[in-house]
Design a protein around this motif. Structure first.
Motif, mmCIF file in Angstrom:
data_model
loop_
_atom_site.group_PDB
_atom_site.id
_atom_site.type_symbol
_atom_site.label_atom_id
_atom_site.label_comp_id
_atom_site.label_asym_id
_atom_site.label_seq_id
_atom_site.Cartn_x
_atom_site.Cartn_y
_atom_site.Cartn_z
ATOM 1 N N MET A 192 37.310 25.948 38.673
ATOM 2 C CA MET A 192 36.581 25.811 37.411
ATOM 3 C C MET A 192 35.096 25.603 37.686
ATOM 4 O O MET A 192 34.232 26.208 37.059
ATOM 5 C CB MET A 192 37.107 24.608 36.629
ATOM 6 C CG MET A 192 38.466 24.780 36.034
ATOM 7 S SD MET A 192 38.848 23.431 34.878
ATOM 8 C CE MET A 192 37.899 23.934 33.444
ATOM 9 N N LEU A 212 42.270 24.001 41.607
ATOM 10 C CA LEU A 212 41.973 24.479 40.261
ATOM 11 C C LEU A 212 40.682 23.845 39.721
ATOM 12 O O LEU A 212 39.897 24.503 39.036
ATOM 13 C CB LEU A 212 43.151 24.196 39.323
ATOM 14 C CG LEU A 212 44.395 25.042 39.610
ATOM 15 C CD1 LEU A 212 45.569 24.596 38.745
ATOM 16 C CD2 LEU A 212 44.104 26.526 39.362
ATOM 17 N N VAL A 216 42.501 32.091 41.213
ATOM 18 C CA VAL A 216 43.901 31.703 41.000
ATOM 19 C C VAL A 216 44.830 32.721 41.660
ATOM 20 O O VAL A 216 45.849 32.348 42.260
ATOM 21 C CB VAL A 216 44.211 31.581 39.489
ATOM 22 C CG1 VAL A 216 45.714 31.455 39.264
ATOM 23 C CG2 VAL A 216 43.480 30.396 38.888
ATOM 24 N N VAL A 275 35.197 34.203 33.154
ATOM 25 C CA VAL A 275 36.558 33.731 33.343
ATOM 26 C C VAL A 275 37.286 34.569 34.391
ATOM 27 O O VAL A 275 38.201 34.093 35.057
ATOM 28 C CB VAL A 275 37.351 33.765 32.011
ATOM 29 C CG1 VAL A 275 38.687 33.073 32.168
ATOM 30 C CG2 VAL A 275 36.555 33.105 30.908
ATOM 31 N N ILE A 297 48.120 26.297 34.715
ATOM 32 C CA ILE A 297 46.906 27.073 34.971
ATOM 33 C C ILE A 297 46.230 27.464 33.662
ATOM 34 O O ILE A 297 45.000 27.454 33.554
ATOM 35 C CB ILE A 297 47.245 28.335 35.795
ATOM 36 C CG1 ILE A 297 47.705 27.915 37.197
ATOM 37 C CG2 ILE A 297 46.056 29.273 35.877
ATOM 38 C CD1 ILE A 297 48.383 29.013 37.983
ATOM 39 N N ALA A 298 47.039 27.772 32.670
ATOM 40 C CA ALA A 298 46.498 28.207 31.384
ATOM 41 C C ALA A 298 45.649 27.122 30.730
ATOM 42 O O ALA A 298 44.686 27.419 30.016
ATOM 43 C CB ALA A 298 47.637 28.617 30.445
ATOM 44 N N GLN A 316 37.328 29.062 29.314
ATOM 45 C CA GLN A 316 37.036 30.156 28.390
ATOM 46 C C GLN A 316 36.344 29.638 27.131
ATOM 47 O O GLN A 316 35.589 30.366 26.481
ATOM 48 C CB GLN A 316 38.351 30.861 28.003
ATOM 49 C CG GLN A 316 38.143 32.268 27.496
ATOM 50 C CD GLN A 316 39.446 33.024 27.444
ATOM 51 O OE1 GLN A 316 40.514 32.447 27.251
ATOM 52 N NE2 GLN A 316 39.377 34.332 27.616
ATOM 53 N N PHE A 324 37.478 32.999 37.712
ATOM 54 C CA PHE A 324 38.540 31.988 37.786
ATOM 55 C C PHE A 324 39.882 32.659 38.048
ATOM 56 O O PHE A 324 40.633 32.246 38.944
ATOM 57 C CB PHE A 324 38.585 31.185 36.487
ATOM 58 C CG PHE A 324 39.694 30.167 36.430
ATOM 59 C CD1 PHE A 324 39.570 28.935 37.078
ATOM 60 C CD2 PHE A 324 40.858 30.428 35.721
ATOM 61 C CE1 PHE A 324 40.592 27.999 37.029
ATOM 62 C CE2 PHE A 324 41.884 29.488 35.670
ATOM 63 C CZ PHE A 324 41.747 28.279 36.322
ATOM 64 N N ASP A 325 40.166 33.699 37.301
ATOM 65 C CA ASP A 325 41.430 34.417 37.470
ATOM 66 C C ASP A 325 41.577 34.948 38.896
ATOM 67 O O ASP A 325 42.659 34.888 39.481
ATOM 68 C CB ASP A 325 41.507 35.579 36.479
ATOM 69 C CG ASP A 325 41.602 35.091 35.037
ATOM 70 O OD1 ASP A 325 42.040 33.941 34.829
ATOM 71 O OD2 ASP A 325 41.247 35.856 34.127
ATOM 72 N N ARG A 343 42.304 27.311 32.381
ATOM 73 C CA ARG A 343 41.655 28.566 31.992
ATOM 74 C C ARG A 343 41.105 28.485 30.573
ATOM 75 O O ARG A 343 40.000 28.951 30.296
ATOM 76 C CB ARG A 343 42.664 29.702 32.083
ATOM 77 C CG ARG A 343 42.053 31.069 31.895
ATOM 78 C CD ARG A 343 43.119 32.162 31.949
ATOM 79 N NE ARG A 343 42.517 33.468 32.151
ATOM 80 C CZ ARG A 343 41.998 34.208 31.184
ATOM 81 N NH1 ARG A 343 41.992 33.745 29.948
ATOM 82 N NH2 ARG A 343 41.469 35.385 31.445
#
Lengths: 195, 195
Positions: B159, B155, B175, B168, B83-84, B91, B171-172, B87
DNA sequence: GTCTATAATTTGATAGAC
DNA sequence: GTCTATCAAATTATAGAC
């Protein structure tokens, strides 16, 4: 008032935009497919940006019309109708959602189009959120909209990914996972109080 | 061998493609941003299609490298790493996934690029599927890949949607819904046998 | 390797005849 | 309304000097 020719032009432009992106077709391509000359396209839509804004606007309007009242029907029937809209688009010559595609190219689009894309997203989120509120008894607030947004995003992503394999079955399989996992609610889970 | 200049060109081209689409920037734009002349771009990448294929190929290679061994670590740590990656892309100046965007414009891209996009999708699905197998004890087969594909798609969709709001946090939030609903597995649910 | 110069085509758009 | 004719600019790409 929208003329027949305007509709023909928009239909053809939409098909092209959904498969190639808004910057992936020209007025010449479009005119040839419609069966008229490029100058005639300009008569109806002075600039390409105005054509694009009209495309997105009509697209959102049709969605709202098809979806109808988010409180008219049971939760599972409403969600099934929602999913069917995405599925039909994909099945129709393997097209991606018009506004999903525009969201991808967002920075390359004129401001009027960016606004229309935002309106499409909002129309989706608010409709799904209304369905969730009516069908699940969830309280209002950010939480419901966050879930609605996640459902919308998941379906957009499923379209994007399924398009590559040119197979609607891939889309169906992803929707099944969304439902089985509990992301997309269904009547069974609700009656069991799991949602 | 990849030269420093090739990397500079690819870096700049990638940023442009991620925000405007592959058809949303020209060799002139690219050259100006890099600080050289358009003809020099052609020296490194004879055609735009070859540049695009190199872009997608490098993108996939970097992903595979960053993700590493799908059996090295706990389920939640591996999923968090996955996921990072998405992200971080979002970002970084609000960019969309390069290959997700290419998947959208798929029909407007040369065949070599379409192949690279398919390789990116496969790299994602197989990595996530491997994580699911190692971390959840699920049996092999279509089912695990279907779930992996659904997670990847969700995912990508997140995005796409989050990019519109330039935030962002959106997005979080999506998730979080994916995880809370059980679409994206986490250690807690696994230990409770719910997955 | 990087440039200037330029070719060949395409693009969005306009003017004006019919 | 639709066309022909055309424009100015942009696009991908190449040739060849340095």
């Amino acid at each position: 008032m929208i003329t027949q020719m305007q509709n023909d032009i928009l239909d053809t432009a939409q098909a092209m935009a959904q498969s190639r992106g808004f910057n992936g077709f020209s007025f010449r391509d479009l005119a040839a497919a419609v069966g008229i000359k490029p100058a005639s396209i300009h008569y109806y839509f002075p600039t390409k940006g105005e054509l694009g804004a009209a495309l997105a606007s009509r697209y959102t309007g049709r969605l709202v019309e098809i979806l109808g009242d988010p409180s008219d029907g049971r939760l599972d029937a409403l969600m099934a109708r929602y999913i069917a809209v995405f599925r039909a688009t994909l099945q129709d010559d393997g097209r991606m959602c018009l506004c999903g595609l525009m969201a991808a190219e967002l920075d390359a689009l004129p401001e009027a189009m960016q606004t229309e894309v935002a309106r499409f997203v909002e129309a989706n989120v608010s409709w799904v959120a209304a369905v969730l509120r009516a069908g699940t008894g969830l309280a209002d607030g950010v939480e419901v909209r966050a879930r609605a947004r996640a459902i919308f995003a998941a379906l957009e992503g499923a379209m994007l990914v399924a398009r590559g394999s040119r197979d609607v079955a891939a889309f169906d399989a992803m929707v099944e996972v969304f439902t089985a996992s509990g992301l997309i609610p269904n009547a069974k889970r609700v009656s069991e109080g799991q949602f």
